[in-house]
Design a protein around this motif. Structure first.
Motif, short mmCIF file in Angstrom:
data_model
loop_
_atom_site.label_atom_id
_atom_site.label_comp_id
_atom_site.label_asym_id
_atom_site.label_seq_id
_atom_site.Cartn_x
_atom_site.Cartn_y
_atom_site.Cartn_z
N GLN A 185 -36.44 -53.13 61.96
CA GLN A 185 -35.02 -53.48 61.88
C GLN A 185 -34.37 -52.80 60.69
O GLN A 185 -33.18 -52.53 60.69
N PHE A 186 -35.18 -52.54 59.66
CA PHE A 186 -34.64 -51.84 58.49
C PHE A 186 -33.99 -50.52 58.91
O PHE A 186 -32.89 -50.19 58.48
N VAL A 187 -34.71 -49.79 59.75
CA VAL A 187 -34.16 -48.50 60.20
C VAL A 187 -33.10 -48.72 61.27
O VAL A 187 -32.04 -48.10 61.25
N LYS A 188 -33.38 -49.67 62.17
CA LYS A 188 -32.45 -49.86 63.29
C LYS A 188 -31.06 -50.26 62.82
O LYS A 188 -30.06 -49.82 63.37
N HIS A 189 -31.01 -51.12 61.83
CA HIS A 189 -29.71 -51.53 61.30
C HIS A 189 -28.89 -50.34 60.79
O HIS A 189 -27.68 -50.39 60.74
N ARG A 190 -29.63 -49.34 60.35
CA ARG A 190 -28.93 -48.21 59.73
C ARG A 190 -28.93 -46.97 60.63
O ARG A 190 -28.43 -45.92 60.22
N ALA A 191 -29.48 -47.12 61.83
CA ALA A 191 -29.72 -45.93 62.66
C ALA A 191 -28.44 -45.21 63.03
O ALA A 191 -28.46 -44.03 63.34
N LYS A 192 -27.34 -45.93 63.03
CA LYS A 192 -26.09 -45.27 63.43
C LYS A 192 -25.47 -44.46 62.31
O LYS A 192 -24.50 -43.75 62.53
N PHE B 256 -35.53 -35.98 57.16
CA PHE B 256 -36.59 -36.85 57.67
C PHE B 256 -36.03 -37.88 58.67
O PHE B 256 -36.77 -38.48 59.43
N PHE B 257 -34.73 -38.14 58.56
CA PHE B 257 -34.13 -39.17 59.41
C PHE B 257 -33.23 -38.62 60.51
O PHE B 257 -32.80 -39.35 61.38
N SER B 258 -32.95 -37.32 60.43
CA SER B 258 -31.89 -36.80 61.29
C SER B 258 -32.24 -36.87 62.76
O SER B 258 -31.36 -36.82 63.61
N ARG B 259 -33.51 -36.99 63.07
CA ARG B 259 -33.87 -37.04 64.49
C ARG B 259 -33.98 -38.47 65.01
O ARG B 259 -34.25 -38.69 66.18
N THR B 260 -33.82 -39.42 64.12
CA THR B 260 -33.97 -40.82 64.52
C THR B 260 -32.75 -41.29 65.29
O THR B 260 -31.62 -41.01 64.90
N PHE B 261 -32.98 -42.00 66.39
CA PHE B 261 -31.84 -42.58 67.13
C PHE B 261 -32.25 -43.91 67.75
O PHE B 261 -33.43 -44.23 67.87
N LEU B 262 -31.22 -44.66 68.08
CA LEU B 262 -31.43 -45.96 68.69
C LEU B 262 -31.38 -45.82 70.20
O LEU B 262 -30.43 -45.26 70.74
N THR B 263 -32.40 -46.31 70.89
CA THR B 263 -32.37 -46.23 72.34
C THR B 263 -31.54 -47.38 72.89
O THR B 263 -31.24 -48.33 72.18
N LYS B 264 -31.20 -47.24 74.14
CA LYS B 264 -30.40 -48.27 74.80
C LYS B 264 -31.12 -49.62 74.74
O LYS B 264 -30.49 -50.67 74.65
N LEU C 103 -36.52 -47.63 68.67
CA LEU C 103 -36.26 -46.45 67.86
C LEU C 103 -36.84 -45.24 68.55
O LEU C 103 -38.00 -45.23 68.94
N GLY C 104 -36.02 -44.23 68.68
CA GLY C 104 -36.52 -42.98 69.23
C GLY C 104 -36.47 -41.90 68.17
O GLY C 104 -35.85 -42.07 67.12
N GLU C 105 -37.16 -40.83 68.45
CA GLU C 105 -37.06 -39.68 67.56
C GLU C 105 -36.92 -38.44 68.44
O GLU C 105 -37.63 -38.29 69.44
N LYS D 216 -31.00 -39.85 78.16
CA LYS D 216 -31.39 -40.92 79.06
C LYS D 216 -31.82 -42.16 78.27
O LYS D 216 -31.45 -43.28 78.58
N LEU D 217 -32.59 -41.91 77.21
CA LEU D 217 -33.05 -43.04 76.39
C LEU D 217 -31.88 -43.75 75.71
O LEU D 217 -31.91 -44.96 75.50
N GLU D 218 -30.87 -42.97 75.38
CA GLU D 218 -29.72 -43.57 74.70
C GLU D 218 -28.83 -44.38 75.65
O GLU D 218 -28.12 -45.28 75.23
N GLN D 219 -28.92 -44.01 76.94
CA GLN D 219 -27.97 -44.62 77.87
C GLN D 219 -28.59 -45.56 78.90
O GLN D 219 -27.89 -46.38 79.48
N ASP D 220 -29.87 -45.42 79.10
CA ASP D 220 -30.48 -46.15 80.20
C ASP D 220 -31.53 -47.10 79.63
O ASP D 220 -32.51 -46.68 79.03
#
Lengths: 435, 352, 545
Positions: C161-168, C211-219, C223-225, C274-278
């Protein structure tokens, strides 16, 4: 542990009556505050000589939350594809025109300066609001104080018996309380949301007035030894907070517009925003240096013109009545009235006849204290898509507000080793709109 | 011979225009349209041409959005947010008369079926009846309150004549509807449709909505009002398109149609001359044209229009129409070669 | 998961040498004595006057607040002052460190640190921190859990959650990670090389960011990378540069991103989209994970000075009120530690003992540095705080204050049997107290560096009916109810002081209150309420002093 000696501070009379007890205790605390007031938390800059003069000045910020349209307020573009249906009207200042939705303010333009060339770039509500409130982009690890906290700090008295930063935001959308950031909670806003009178200002019926005062005196008495033997601004802030309670409680009536004569209330009328402006005037008159009245919610993605028809009528009436009232009371020359929001609205008109968020070319206004009334600064292109002349950002507006109040915008707070100027590094006030 | 059949609704064509068209009038027996635009101008266009090319009336005219245009013999009468009514010679495209019609923004202009009386409504909250030939004021109709219950300025959006020309309906932002006797200018009835008005006392503290369209059935017995239902987030037009049908003489509400499929404001209503269907058009960011059964209030057919529709003009035999709106004009038809059976809308899928 | 080979091109910057061993005190010396050695040495060198050691009452209060997050009960107070002075301090520290109180409190303080600056109060994250506090999970593992945990592990998933809260917000991720785990604030270096700090260049900021630029939140809120992607930035000289995977000390991680054809890039783009939207898309991870590499690099023995020094400094700050490096997010060459040897020794000890935070906390609270008085009665100017010669009064955190109010205002005998209660029973009771504290804690400011008590707080205590109806209730289960039943005023005053201020009243205080009570005999319960109110609202309860 414990120091010998009477904690009654000179009172040898041990056959104390209750009133006598109270009196002695109050005397005992007086000395403590005088000492406390000379120092402020790690922030350089003790009280200055110019303070007395500045202390009479106040700000009323009319916060147009959600983002008012510059086209329907201060920068009309009738006849352009972006201009919308409303006309521009003459004001009582030659060659200055504003939207026909603000006819009353048009007759008071001699008090008001318009800045038409804001380019603040941030087009989301939170980011935009934070930028305009603090005059700079936020910085991790450091929470900047907003204009209200800075005004409270620079214009208020530390032991003030009236609140020095009052923030009203009744609507729930986009509700923001305001923040004193690194200036600390002493300068945090007294926040009014659902109610018009602040919480906890009124003594409970369950406790008598005597008990309420006696226990406060007892508290001060018992705290004295502890506070005197520790040099801590944090502890002093605790003492100060409690010392302000009774003064603030007596300022409760400032929030009660029923105290005003019927004739004055009739001028402000039945709508909430105007009534909150009346509260703001009462507070400023009593010495409150900063009052924010948020009028939400201008976020007219659909039906921009209908929304502005309503909200501009609200703004026009409330602000005009406020300016008149301040002027009649001789308060306007010391009160800066600001209309500002987080951004303006798009030149393009969408299919719902709405305008969307737009931070690249928009307007705000300053009236009263320190302002060159009737001046207009900056220009947008004919369609309002870009700033054509005199581009300014949030920092310049911030510096301008401070300068209008006689506060040195380059003054620095020291946060640890970091000097933080009141207005962001390098920001210059817009001299053209200053008296 | 062709008959109207809403189930056959199809968009024949649509084409782009610059700006927003708020109103339209059609020359009978043709596809020639006159429309009022957000660039303050009145245009003429042949919508049936292969490549329709709108031509502006270039003479000095209105000073704001043109929100009403009607035909009266060889003349056009237009109204605008500038408060003026302008009479135009439709052939020379020059103004022949300009009248300061209202103190505030004119929201809509309509004309009696015989073409002799022009009616206008504006945000000064009065309706006015004008002699189409002389331009004289015949009646000033005052009943709509200037302020909403929350003390904000109200707006008077909608006006329509009955087909026999005897009655005129006006309707405002808070859902107040008045039926006037045209001959005397007296109030004949009043109705309320408060569901058209959303006041948000808590989150945003302003309002949205209002009755945007009214129409009488061809027998003049029914009166329909169109607008939008209650909206949660009033930043957007995210509420059900809404039509309420009244037996106005009895003061009875017969149907309230709230359509959440295609949302937004109902900007215009047209009744089937034969009395079976009712057409409602409007939109939010997108647009819609929807047919409902007059008898049951159920949906017969709808289409997601290519733009927010502000007004439409029916064709001669009510088997098609031209809709104007945000950046586009669209031509629809809904005709069949055989007469329709009894009007019976298909059951909604989920009820079947 | 495949791991690409890793090499370090270690560029040593002058200020951040790896932990030195040679000139530090021996590793096997007791931590408390090492602390006192370094602190006293600086005091002695500069001939600084110090405050005396605190008495047993303040000591038990300070320890209990720091280790249990609340004031001691009257019983705990009595037990401590009557225990053997030679052993009671360590015994108390050990008892509290093993108690459920510590677990809750440790969790609460870590949460305040890691969720800074806003109060998100994420339930999953709170649960994770509680679990970690229960396990005394090593800090380097917590670091890994929070930044690169395994989504398939219940606890590590919550930690993420530490990363997820800040993933955006890539900036938030970069800055908060640097501030909270490495004690450095590199945000200025985003736009230009840091104006005040020689160490921080744009290369460092964008190095961290990469190190973080590829991190994203999936739908699915996982956490995805991404499979590829570079960070580019423009220098103040206008030159566009591609950032390297560079840690704060200049160590560069080899880019393990495989060479990709345009076609496979497209394929990967589609996958990410797809991971971001589905929310039904099955997560796929690349072999080369920059976030994983950051964790490995920062934890590596050649680079771990940031990770270790930061946590040592943060814990020190928590217990002493000021960092050895202060402010704690300015760990760089222009802001020297007040006691460099001490910081290095503690960091070395922490690394060598597996990042055991309990051990570190125990060592600090047993030092004489910790137990100095906060009183300064001398006419002389007090010494600069960086000497740690006088204790710094620390405002209680909202939870500490809430818990302390609740403990103080219960009928003292209520707590009597608790020392003999089973750990399980106490844990339950303590849990109840935590729950009850929630509603109160929201009333108070979270203390930061420039903390001040808000007037809202004083108004709340003065006029809110919860104070009267709850804290000051005169029923038998409350302190006021207990006091009003005590006939001897002197005895009642002592009981009130012990319950609220964790000490006995002075003779003057006793006399003053007895006089007040004598003036108010017609309504004893009301008089008692006022006395308790005056104590509850005093600075002595409000601060850890």
């Amino acid at each position: 542990m414990g120091q010998p000696g009477s904690i009654f501070c000179g009172s040898a009379d041990h056959g104390l009556s209750r009133r006598g007890f109270l009196g002695a205790a109050s005397a005992a605390t007086a000395g403590t505050f005088a000492a406390d007031m000379t120092r402020l938390d790690g922030l350089k800059n003790p009280l200055l000589a110019g303070e007395v003069k500045r202390q009479q000045k106040s700000v009323i910020l009319l916060w147009l939350a959600g983002g008012a349209s510059q086209f329907e307020t201060w920068d009309p573009k009738p006849g352009r594809p972006t201009g919308g249906p409303y006309a521009k009207i003459k004001t009582n200042v030659n060659d200055v025109h504003i939207s026909e939705l603000l006819p009353k303010l048009a007759q008071r333009m001699n008090h008001t300066a318009i800045i038409r060339s804001l380019n603040t770039k941030i087009g989301d509500h939170g980011g935009g609001a934070s930028l305009m409130e603090t005059g700079r982009v936020s910085d991790p690890g450091l929470i900047y104080p907003d204009i209200g906290a800075i005004a409270a700090r620079e214009l208020g008295r530390r032991d003030s018996q009236v609140p020095d930063y009052v923030s009203m935001y009744t609507s729930t959308e986009g509700r923001r309380k305001g923040t004193s950031g690194f200036l600390g909670a002493r300068y945090a806003p007294m926040f009014l949301s659902d109610k018009q009178i602040p919480d906890n200002m009124h003594r409970l019926d369950a406790i008598s007035n005597d008990d309420h005062k006696d226990r406060a005196a007892l508290r001060d008495l018992l705290s004295k030894r502890f506070t005197q033997s520790r040099l801590s601004e944090k502890i002093n802030s605790h003492t100060t907070a409690y010392s302000r309670v009774h003064g603030l409680m007596s300022s409760e009536k400032l929030f009660d517009i029923e105290q005003e004569p019927e004739s004055v209330r009739a001028k402000y009328g039945p709508r909430q925003f105007a009534q909150q402006c009346l509260i703001a005037r009462r507070l400023v008159e009593a010495g409150t240096p900063f009052v924010k009245v948020a009028r939400a919610w201008w976020d007219s993605h659909g039906q921009n013109f209908e929304t502005h028809r309503e909200l501009c009528a609200d703004l026009d009436h409330a602000m005009s009545t406020l300016l008149d009232d301040l002027e009649e009371r001789g308060l306007l020359e010391n009160t800066l009235v600001v209309t500002l929001g987080e951004f303006g609205r798009t030149p393009g008109i969408n299919a719902s006849l709405g305008r969307d968020h737009f931070a690249n070319a928009w307007s705000c206004s300053l009236s009263g204290c320190g302002v060159r009334g009737g001046s207009v600064y900056g220009k947008t292109d004919p369609d309002g898509n870009t700033v054509a002349d005199g581009e300014v950002g949030a920092a310049q507006v911030f510096a301008t507000m401070l300068e209008a109040l006689g506060i040195d915008h380059e003054k620095e707070y020291m946060i640890g080793a970091r000097p933080i100027p009141l207005a962001d590094f390098g920001a210059k006030p817009i001299k053209e709109v200053l008296a | 011979m062709s008959w109207s059949d809403p189930t056959k609704l199809k968009r024949v064509k649509d084409f782009g225009i610059s700006g927003i068209a708020f109103c339209v009038a059609r020359e009978p027996g043709s596809g020639k349209l006159f429309f009022g635009n957000s660039d303050f101008k009145v245009y003429e266009v042949d919508a049936l041409a292969e490549k329709p090319a709108p031509a502006a009336f270039e003479a000095e005219g209105h000073q704001s959005y043109v929100t009403g245009v009607v035909r009266s013999q060889k003349q056009l009468v237009s109204g605008s947010y500038d408060g003026n009514l302008i009479w135009w010679d439709s052939e020379s495209k020059k103004p022949t008369r300009t009248i300061k019609g209202h103190e505030r923004w004119i929201r809509r202009v309509t004309v009696s079926p015989d073409g002799n009386i022009v009616a206008s409504v504006a945000d000064d909250m009065v309706g006015k009846l004008w002699d189409a030939q002389s331009g004289e004021t015949m009646h000033t109709l005052k009943d709509h309150k200037e302020e909403t219950p929350e003390h904000f300025p109200s707006m008077l959006y909608a006006v329509a004549f009955s087909s026999d020309g005897k009655w005129l309906a006006t309707a405002d932002k808070v859902g107040h509807i008045v039926v006037w006797e045209v001959a005397s200018g007296k109030k004949a009835a009043e109705l309320e449709s408060p569901g058209m008005y959303t006041w948000d006392p808590r989150a945003r503290r302003h309002s949205i909505g209002g009755i945007r369209s009214v129409a009488f059935s061809h027998d003049s017995k029914l009166l329909a009002a169109g607008g939008i239902g209650q909206i949660g987030n009033i930043d957007h037009l995210g509420g059900p398109s809404r039509v309420e049908i009244f037996d106005w003489q009895k003061g009875e509400s017969l149907h309230t149609i709230e359509d959440n499929e295609l949302k937004g404001l109902v900007e215009q209503i047209e009744f089937d001359p034969a009395g079976n269907w009712l057409l409602a058009a409007g939109g939010d960011h997108g647009g819609f044209v929807s047919f409902y059964s007059v008898e049951t209030g159920k949906l017969i057919k709808q289409d997601k229009a290519p733009m927010h529709v502000h007004q439409l003009a029916m064709n001669d035999d009510s088997t098609g129409f031209f809709a104007v709106g945000h950046g586009k004009i669209a031509h629809y038809e809904f005709k069949s070669d055989s007469p329709p059976g009894p009007a019976e809308p298909p059951l909604p899928e989920d009820a079947a | 998961m495949l791991r690409a080979s890793l090499t370090f091109a270690t560029i040593l910057l002058c200020a951040n040498l790896p932990l030195r061993a040679a000139d530090l005190l021996p590793a096997d010396q007791s931590m408390a004595s090492v602390i006192d050695h370094y602190v006293d040495a600086l005091i002695k060198t500069n001939d600084v006057q110090t405050a005396p050691q605190i008495d047993e009452y303040i000591l038990v209060r300070r320890l209990t607040l720091d280790l249990a997050g609340r004031i001691p009960t009257t019983d705990e107070l009595h037990a401590f002052v009557s225990a053997d002075p030679a052993t009671r301090r360590a015994e108390l520290a050990d008892r509290l460190l093993a108690s459920p109180d510590f677990i809750d409190h440790h969790r609460n303080t870590l949460q305040l640190l890691l969720e800074y600056p806003d109060r998100r109060n994420d339930n999953d994250f709170r649960k994770y921190l509680l679990w970690a506090a229960e396990q005394n999970r090593p800090w380097n593992q917590m670091f890994r859990d929070m930044l690169a945990g395994d989504e398939n592990d219940e606890h590590q998933k919550a930690a993420l959650q530490f990363v997820k809260h800040r993933a955006k917000s890539l900036d938030d991720l970069t800055n908060d990670t640097a501030i909270l785990f490495f004690g450095v604030n590199v945000s200025c270096a985003k736009c230009h090389d840091h104006p005040l700090v020689e160490d921080w260049k744009q290369d460092h900021y964008y190095g961290m960011q990469s190190f973080f630029s590829r991190t994203f939140l999936t739908k699915k809120q996982g956490l995805g990378e991404k499979f590829y992607g570079e960070v580019k930035f423009t220098t103040t000289a206008g030159v566009e540069k591609q950032a390297k995977f560079m840690f704060l000390n200049g160590s560069v991680v080899d880019d393990g991103t495989p060479e990709l054809t345009d076609e496979s890039r497209k394929k990967y783009d589609a996958l990410v989209k797809k991971l971001e939207q589905d929310d039904k898309a099955e997560a796929t991870y690349p072999d080369f994970s920059p976030r994983q590499r950051l964790v490995e690099t920062a934890s590596h023995k050649d680079n771990n000075e940031f990770l270790a020094r930061n946590i040592v400094n943060r814990i020190w700050h928590r217990l002493i009120g000021r960092g050895i490096v202060d402010p704690p997010d300015q760990l760089h060459s222009e802001n020297s530690p007040s006691h460099p040897g001490l910081l290095d020794w503690l960091a070395r000890d922490t690394v060598e003992h597996g990042y055991d935070l309990k051990r570190l906390i125990r060592g600090i609270v047993l030092s004489n540095t910790y137990s100095r008085s906060s009183e300064w009665d001398s006419a002389a100017q007090p010494p600069s705080p960086h000497y740690f010669a006088v204790a710094i009064p620390r405002p209680l955190s909202p939870r500490q204050y809430a818990m302390s109010l609740l403990v103080a205002t219960r009928n003292p005998p209520h707590w009597e049997q608790w020392l003999t209660k089973s750990a399980e029973d106490w844990k339950k009771e303590r849990g109840g107290l935590e729950g009850a504290a929630n509603g109160w804690a929201n009333q108070f400011e979270i203390p930061g560096d420039n903390f001040q008590v808000a007037v809202d707080e004083a108004l709340f205590f003065s006029n809110n009916d919860r104070i009267d109806n709850d804290l000051l209730r005169d029923s038998g289960d409350r302190l006021v109810g207990h006091l009003k039943a005590i006939e001897d005023p002197a005895e009642a005053v002592t009981a009130a002081f012990e319950a609220v201020n964790s000490r006995q009243p002075t003779a003057d205080e006793r006399k003053a209150i007895i006089e007040y009570l004598a003036s108010r005999t017609e309504d004893r319960p009301a008089a008692m309420k006022q006395v308790v109110w005056a104590l509850l609202t005093g600075p002595e309860l409000r601060f850890n002093h």
